[in-house]
Design an enzyme around this catalytic site. Structure first.
Site, PDB file in Angstrom:
ATOM      1  CG  ASN A 163      54.341  20.414   4.382  1.00  0.00           C
ATOM      2  OD1 ASN A 163      55.514  20.752   4.309  1.00  0.00           O
ATOM      3  ND2 ASN A 163      53.386  20.956   3.632  1.00  0.00           N
ATOM      4  CD  GLU A 203      53.491  21.158  12.921  1.00  0.00           C
ATOM      5  OE1 GLU A 203      53.513  20.651  11.769  1.00  0.00           O
ATOM      6  OE2 GLU A 203      52.711  22.060  13.256  1.00  0.00           O
ATOM      7  CB  CYS A 262      46.905  21.660  12.503  1.00  0.00           C
ATOM      8  SG  CYS A 262      47.313  19.889  12.450  1.00  0.00           S
ATOM      9  CB  CYS A 312      51.477  18.422  10.049  1.00  0.00           C
ATOM     10  SG  CYS A 312      49.750  18.811   9.775  1.00  0.00           S
ATOM     11  CB  CYS A 342      50.458  18.948  15.029  1.00  0.00           C
ATOM     12  SG  CYS A 342      50.779  18.405  13.333  1.00  0.00           S
TER      13      CYS A 342
HETATM   14 ZN    ZN Z   1      49.533  19.625  11.950  1.00  0.00          ZN
END
Ligand code: ZN
Length: 134
Positions: free
Chosen positions: A44, A57, A89, A55, A92
């Site tokens: 992140n 990911e 999240c 993020c 993502c």
């Molecule tokens: Zn995320």
């Protein structure tokens, strides 16, 4: 953990140590396995404007795309320093929907290796995706 999961976990843990998280102090790492076998990792990267934060990911996925990997994510592993592993999240999940499939495996893990695996369709059903724009 399978051999691939161990590789993803190790790559995500290396990235997790590079997290730029001076605001949330949540250090997150991620790694993605692409259809061509390549693994990309990310952490992140927070921003003082907050909205500029990305993020782990999405960093990993954007790296895979920008490096020319075949755009089919087979597995995603997210590792956090939280006791209870953090799942991707909503933002993502939408990006995973763009480059993965309903069969993409989502592994959530903590640094101790506690892991939980989901099929993407189970955590993001009826996703809006590229096929809706055909
Ligand atoms: Zn995320």
């Amino acid at each position: 953990m399978t051999d691939i999961q161990k590789k993803l976990f190790d790559a995500a843990c290396v990235a997790q140590k590079r997290a730029h998280a001076p605001y949330s102090h949540a250090l997150i790492g991620a790694a993605v396995l692409m259809a061509d076998g390549q693994i990309f990792s990310g952490c992140n990267v927070e921003n003082a404007s907050f909205g500029g934060t990305v993020c782990a990911e999405r960093v990993a996925i954007f790296k895979a795309v920008s490096e020319g990997a075949k755009k089919d994510i087979k597995e995603v592993l997210v590792v956090s320093d939280a006791e209870k592993p953090w799942p991707p999240c909503g933002f993502c999940r939408q990006v995973i929907a763009e480059f993965g499939s309903e069969n993409t495996l989502i592994h959530t893990a903590n640094l101790q290796g506690k892991m939980k695996t989901f099929k993407f369709a189970d955590i993001f059903p009826e996703a809006f995706g590229p096929s809706h724009l055909d």
